[in-house]
Motif scaffolding. Sequence first.
Motif, PDB file in Angstrom:
ATOM      1  N   ILE A   1     -25.873 -16.106   8.829  1.00  0.00           N
ATOM      2  CA  ILE A   1     -27.126 -15.513   8.356  1.00  0.00           C
ATOM      3  C   ILE A   1     -26.851 -14.190   7.637  1.00  0.00           C
ATOM      4  N   GLU A   2     -26.038 -13.333   8.228  1.00  0.00           N
ATOM      5  CA  GLU A   2     -25.752 -12.032   7.623  1.00  0.00           C
ATOM      6  C   GLU A   2     -25.045 -12.191   6.283  1.00  0.00           C
ATOM      7  N   THR A   3     -24.102 -13.114   6.207  1.00  0.00           N
ATOM      8  CA  THR A   3     -23.408 -13.349   4.937  1.00  0.00           C
ATOM      9  C   THR A   3     -24.366 -13.934   3.900  1.00  0.00           C
ATOM     10  N   ALA A   4     -25.182 -14.902   4.321  1.00  0.00           N
ATOM     11  CA  ALA A   4     -26.099 -15.572   3.387  1.00  0.00           C
ATOM     12  C   ALA A   4     -27.087 -14.592   2.771  1.00  0.00           C
ATOM     13  N   LYS A   5     -27.489 -13.569   3.524  1.00  0.00           N
ATOM     14  CA  LYS A   5     -28.420 -12.575   2.980  1.00  0.00           C
ATOM     15  C   LYS A   5     -27.843 -11.906   1.730  1.00  0.00           C
ATOM     16  N   ARG A   6     -26.549 -11.655   1.757  1.00  0.00           N
ATOM     17  CA  ARG A   6     -25.920 -10.965   0.617  1.00  0.00           C
ATOM     18  C   ARG A   6     -25.894 -11.840  -0.633  1.00  0.00           C
ATOM     19  N   TYR A   7     -26.045 -13.150  -0.427  1.00  0.00           N
ATOM     20  CA  TYR A   7     -25.982 -14.080  -1.554  1.00  0.00           C
ATOM     21  C   TYR A   7     -27.353 -14.675  -1.902  1.00  0.00           C
ATOM     22  N   ASN A   8     -28.417 -14.099  -1.326  1.00  0.00           N
ATOM     23  CA  ASN A   8     -29.770 -14.616  -1.553  1.00  0.00           C
ATOM     24  C   ASN A   8     -29.876 -16.084  -1.132  1.00  0.00           C
ATOM     25  N   GLU A   9     -29.196 -16.442  -0.042  1.00  0.00           N
ATOM     26  CA  GLU A   9     -29.190 -17.811   0.451  1.00  0.00           C
ATOM     27  C   GLU A   9     -29.595 -17.860   1.924  1.00  0.00           C
ATOM     28  N   GLU A  10     -30.413 -16.904   2.355  1.00  0.00           N
ATOM     29  CA  GLU A  10     -30.760 -16.831   3.768  1.00  0.00           C
ATOM     30  C   GLU A  10     -31.548 -18.048   4.228  1.00  0.00           C
ATOM     31  N   GLY A  11     -32.441 -18.549   3.376  1.00  0.00           N
ATOM     32  CA  GLY A  11     -33.256 -19.709   3.771  1.00  0.00           C
ATOM     33  C   GLY A  11     -32.419 -20.925   4.116  1.00  0.00           C
ATOM     34  N   PRO A  12     -31.493 -21.347   3.246  1.00  0.00           N
ATOM     35  CA  PRO A  12     -30.649 -22.494   3.596  1.00  0.00           C
ATOM     36  C   PRO A  12     -29.791 -22.255   4.835  1.00  0.00           C
ATOM     37  N   ALA A  13     -29.443 -21.005   5.091  1.00  0.00           N
ATOM     38  CA  ALA A  13     -28.658 -20.712   6.292  1.00  0.00           C
ATOM     39  C   ALA A  13     -29.489 -20.978   7.556  1.00  0.00           C
ATOM     40  N   TRP A  14     -30.746 -20.558   7.533  1.00  0.00           N
ATOM     41  CA  TRP A  14     -31.618 -20.849   8.677  1.00  0.00           C
ATOM     42  C   TRP A  14     -31.845 -22.354   8.815  1.00  0.00           C
ATOM     43  N   TRP A  15     -31.970 -23.018   7.696  1.00  0.00           N
ATOM     44  CA  TRP A  15     -32.123 -24.481   7.694  1.00  0.00           C
ATOM     45  C   TRP A  15     -30.937 -25.121   8.427  1.00  0.00           C
ATOM     46  N   ALA A  16     -29.724 -24.662   8.074  1.00  0.00           N
ATOM     47  CA  ALA A  16     -28.515 -25.235   8.660  1.00  0.00           C
ATOM     48  C   ALA A  16     -28.419 -24.921  10.154  1.00  0.00           C
ATOM     49  N   TRP A  17     -28.736 -23.715  10.530  1.00  0.00           N
ATOM     50  CA  TRP A  17     -28.682 -23.332  11.946  1.00  0.00           C
ATOM     51  C   TRP A  17     -29.654 -24.193  12.754  1.00  0.00           C
ATOM     52  N   THR A  18     -30.856 -24.383  12.244  1.00  0.00           N
ATOM     53  CA  THR A  18     -31.858 -25.179  12.948  1.00  0.00           C
ATOM     54  C   THR A  18     -31.367 -26.601  13.156  1.00  0.00           C
ATOM     55  N   MET A  19     -30.680 -27.128  12.165  1.00  0.00           N
ATOM     56  CA  MET A  19     -30.206 -28.488  12.279  1.00  0.00           C
ATOM     57  C   MET A  19     -29.259 -28.665  13.464  1.00  0.00           C
TER      58      MET A  19
END
Length: 532
Positions: free
Chosen positions: A142-160
């Motif tokens: 999540i922290e890394t994805a924020k830097r790349y404007n990809e936080e949403g897909p990261a949460w999607w993946a974690w939920t899965m």
Amino acid sequence: MSPHRLHLWLALGGALGFATGFVIPRLTRQASPPAATEAAAAPAKSSREGGGSNSKRGAAPPSSPTLTPDELPVSTDTMETLLALEGPDLYPRLGLWLLDATEEQVAAYWEAYHKKTGGQPDMWLKDLIFTQWAKKNPRGLIETAKRYNEEGPAWWAWTMSDPDAALAAVDSENMRGFVLRSLSNFYPKRALKMLEEDPTLARKLDIPEIAEFVGKKDPKAGMDFLTKYANGSDYGLRKTFIRWAGKDPQEAFEWLSGRGKDQSLRKAFFDTVGYEHPEAFAELADGMPSGAMKRELESAAFDHLVSTDPDKALAEARKIDVPLLGAQRLAQVASEMVSEHPEQALDLLGELLGKCPDASYRMKMVRYANGASGGGYALPQVSELVNQLANWDPAQTMEIMLQSEKDNPGQGAFSTGSRGSGSDQVARTWAMRDLDGYTSWWETQTDTAARDRSAAQTIEVLTEKQDYSQAAAWGMRISGSDRQINYLSNTLSTWAYNDRNAAEAWLAKSSFTEEQRQNIRRNFPSNSRNEE
């Protein structure tokens, strides 16, 4: 899921298929926890439109038979060899490599891959990386994805991979939307329970996905669920209904009949049943009272009969006493014959014109409540047949049409710009595909009115092709200067707009009187394109 829904290669439970010949491995080569069971059973999905503003949606490979973890080889790739790969080979090899990669290696690969793509990672690859990463260290992801404007897909993946942890950790309303949509896709049973407890979640959950789960055993329940929660969107409703219509046309039709005039679902029903169960139309029509729906079902049933038993269809068409309907059915049979038996199709054209002389150009008009109106051919099947035959043998087809119009004077009366009569349709088709052949036929005609009508069609064809000088030359073949001006008015006006000098030069050399030229010029546009 729809047949074209592409599979995402993710480590879910003991058996989610790996694309292009492998299995997507789990995080470890040990059995997955029971919590993953529901997600493992669900078809693979991606974060799709919620996948960050910089994602590209590439083509995902098809799914393959599942392998057990012990059957998977150990990856021999390195980060460098994977970064050098392009095309479909990258996906299975990356998935295999991710199985044993450390969190640091995954993070390093993501950074290098993101840079290589210029900040536009492939959506499916990104989801694959994030899903494996989420299993190793979701908060780090999540922290890394924020830097790349990809936080949403990261949460999607974690939920899965861990819905409980993701739901407990999410602290942003926007990101909670990603969590809830992922939950809908991979844990629909749980999402449904949450929705029942809090109906306001319908705005965040992926309602069509939950409806798919609800309607798997009971399509009607899925449709009712969508009707209740879809909030005016017909995407999920249509998708679920199409599946239902393909599975049980009778029940789907009964449900549809209770919805009134739902044109979108009505078309979906006829398209789906026509493709999957066309034999059902006749039975459905038999059970309907007279009306528009019965006629539409009978028409669809006849389409099926034509394709499966044309001789029987022809016999049925010949029994029909209503001229318009009989002509329509005969045209449907004849159209099927054109490719292999064009002479028989031509005979049927003559037969249907004897039954309904104005069949080739009869029009229908629709007036709407707001005062607008629209129209079209009442029998498009006949118009289509005429065009088919004109492409096969325009001379014979023209002979049939002219004879019908001669035998029924007034039926094919021509007016400027009309394309209604059968001979007009043939003339246009003929002139479009073989102007020289059409000209040779035209010059042999002795009926002045027929020659003028046909010349007018040629003018329209040449004007559409922007061959204005030829169109004007054909206009001068029409009898009488007043009729010439009448038919040429649109052509000369269009010519003047595109090239006023050329139109003026032609007009100056024409045989029109000066007064007639001035009348023609009054219809010219105020400016031409070459003056803009």
